[in-house]
Write a protein that holds these residues in place. Structure first.
Motif, PDB file in Angstrom:
ATOM      1  N   UNK A  15     -45.742 -42.683 -16.267  1.00 30.31           N
ATOM      2  CA  UNK A  15     -45.670 -41.281 -15.160  1.00 30.31           C
ATOM      3  C   UNK A  15     -46.708 -41.517 -14.128  1.00 30.31           C
ATOM      4  N   UNK A  16     -47.613 -41.973 -14.757  1.00 40.31           N
ATOM      5  CA  UNK A  16     -48.342 -42.929 -13.342  1.00 40.31           C
ATOM      6  C   UNK A  16     -47.542 -44.280 -12.958  1.00 40.31           C
ATOM      7  N   UNK A  17     -47.222 -44.638 -13.471  1.00 40.71           N
ATOM      8  CA  UNK A  17     -46.095 -45.698 -12.486  1.00 40.71           C
ATOM      9  C   UNK A  17     -44.805 -45.268 -11.753  1.00 40.71           C
ATOM     10  N   UNK A  18     -44.413 -44.673 -12.083  1.00 36.39           N
ATOM     11  CA  UNK A  18     -42.792 -43.839 -11.724  1.00 36.39           C
ATOM     12  C   UNK A  18     -43.947 -42.988 -10.779  1.00 36.39           C
ATOM     13  N   UNK A  19     -44.502 -42.105 -10.968  1.00 38.90           N
ATOM     14  CA  UNK A  19     -45.382 -41.118  -9.785  1.00 38.90           C
ATOM     15  C   UNK A  19     -45.902 -42.388  -7.702  1.00 38.90           C
ATOM     16  N   UNK A  73     -60.721 -52.685 -18.559  1.00 44.49           N
ATOM     17  CA  UNK A  73     -60.949 -52.810 -17.065  1.00 44.49           C
ATOM     18  C   UNK A  73     -59.467 -53.242 -15.846  1.00 44.49           C
ATOM     19  N   UNK A  74     -59.253 -54.363 -17.200  1.00 45.04           N
ATOM     20  CA  UNK A  74     -57.561 -54.737 -15.726  1.00 45.04           C
ATOM     21  C   UNK A  74     -56.425 -53.668 -16.048  1.00 45.04           C
ATOM     22  N   UNK A  75     -56.526 -52.894 -17.431  1.00 50.55           N
ATOM     23  CA  UNK A  75     -55.718 -52.167 -18.029  1.00 50.55           C
ATOM     24  C   UNK A  75     -55.978 -50.785 -17.150  1.00 50.55           C
ATOM     25  N   UNK A  76     -56.643 -50.804 -16.464  1.00 55.87           N
ATOM     26  CA  UNK A  76     -57.298 -49.663 -15.889  1.00 55.87           C
ATOM     27  C   UNK A  76     -56.636 -49.105 -14.222  1.00 55.87           C
ATOM     28  N   UNK A  77     -56.628 -50.404 -13.796  1.00 58.53           N
ATOM     29  CA  UNK A  77     -56.469 -50.697 -12.700  1.00 58.53           C
ATOM     30  C   UNK A  77     -55.363 -50.839 -11.939  1.00 58.53           C
ATOM     31  N   UNK A  78     -54.442 -51.197 -13.834  1.00 60.74           N
ATOM     32  CA  UNK A  78     -53.253 -51.193 -13.844  1.00 60.74           C
ATOM     33  C   UNK A  78     -52.392 -50.002 -13.443  1.00 60.74           C
ATOM     34  N   UNK A  79     -52.843 -48.999 -13.017  1.00 61.40           N
ATOM     35  CA  UNK A  79     -51.677 -47.809 -12.333  1.00 61.40           C
ATOM     36  C   UNK A  79     -52.211 -47.586 -11.526  1.00 61.40           C
ATOM     37  N   UNK A  85     -47.729 -50.868 -14.472  1.00 61.67           N
ATOM     38  CA  UNK A  85     -48.631 -50.191 -15.536  1.00 61.67           C
ATOM     39  C   UNK A  85     -47.731 -50.536 -16.355  1.00 61.67           C
ATOM     40  N   UNK A  86     -46.329 -50.981 -15.685  1.00 57.37           N
ATOM     41  CA  UNK A  86     -45.012 -50.555 -16.731  1.00 57.37           C
ATOM     42  C   UNK A  86     -44.815 -52.024 -17.899  1.00 57.37           C
TER      43      UNK A  86
END
Length: 104
Positions: A15-19, A73-79, A85-86
């Motif tokens: 959802x964040x990636x599409x947004x 932290x890296x995963x949090x930044x991925x969005x 994020x995908x």
């Protein structure tokens, strides 16, 4: 890995990636090339709220999975980076499936 936490993370990542893609590929060009900021004014805050939810779900999964802080932290930044994020979601799911198969 907690299946419920993983599912929440997966949904939030998509959802964040599409947004973010809608914001970057549609709304921002309309604002800067078409001089029409309406979509940015709508999609921007929606993406921000969804990103906050993504942060919560990612942090929850990280704590339940006992990930190191750097990875978390890296995963949090991925969005915040288009398409990342995908990629992050795929990598986390692949790892979860490998761990599940190894445990069986």
């Amino acid at each position: 890995m907690n299946p419920g936490a993983l599912t929440r993370f997966r949904i939030a990542a998509y959802v964040v990636g599409v947004g973010l893609l809608a914001l970057v590929l549609v709304a921002m060009p309309m604002k800067y090339l078409g001089d029409d900021p309406r979509l940015v004014q709508i999609i921007g805050p929606v993406h921000g709220a969804l990103y906050a939810i993504y942060l919560l779900f990612t942090f929850d999964l990280a704590m339940k999975s006992k990930w190191p802080m750097g990875r978390t932290i890296l995963l949090l930044i991925a969005g915040t980076i288009p398409f990342v994020s995908f990629v992050a979601e795929r990598k986390v799911v692949k790892e979860a499936r490998q761990r599940e198969a190894a445990a069986a």
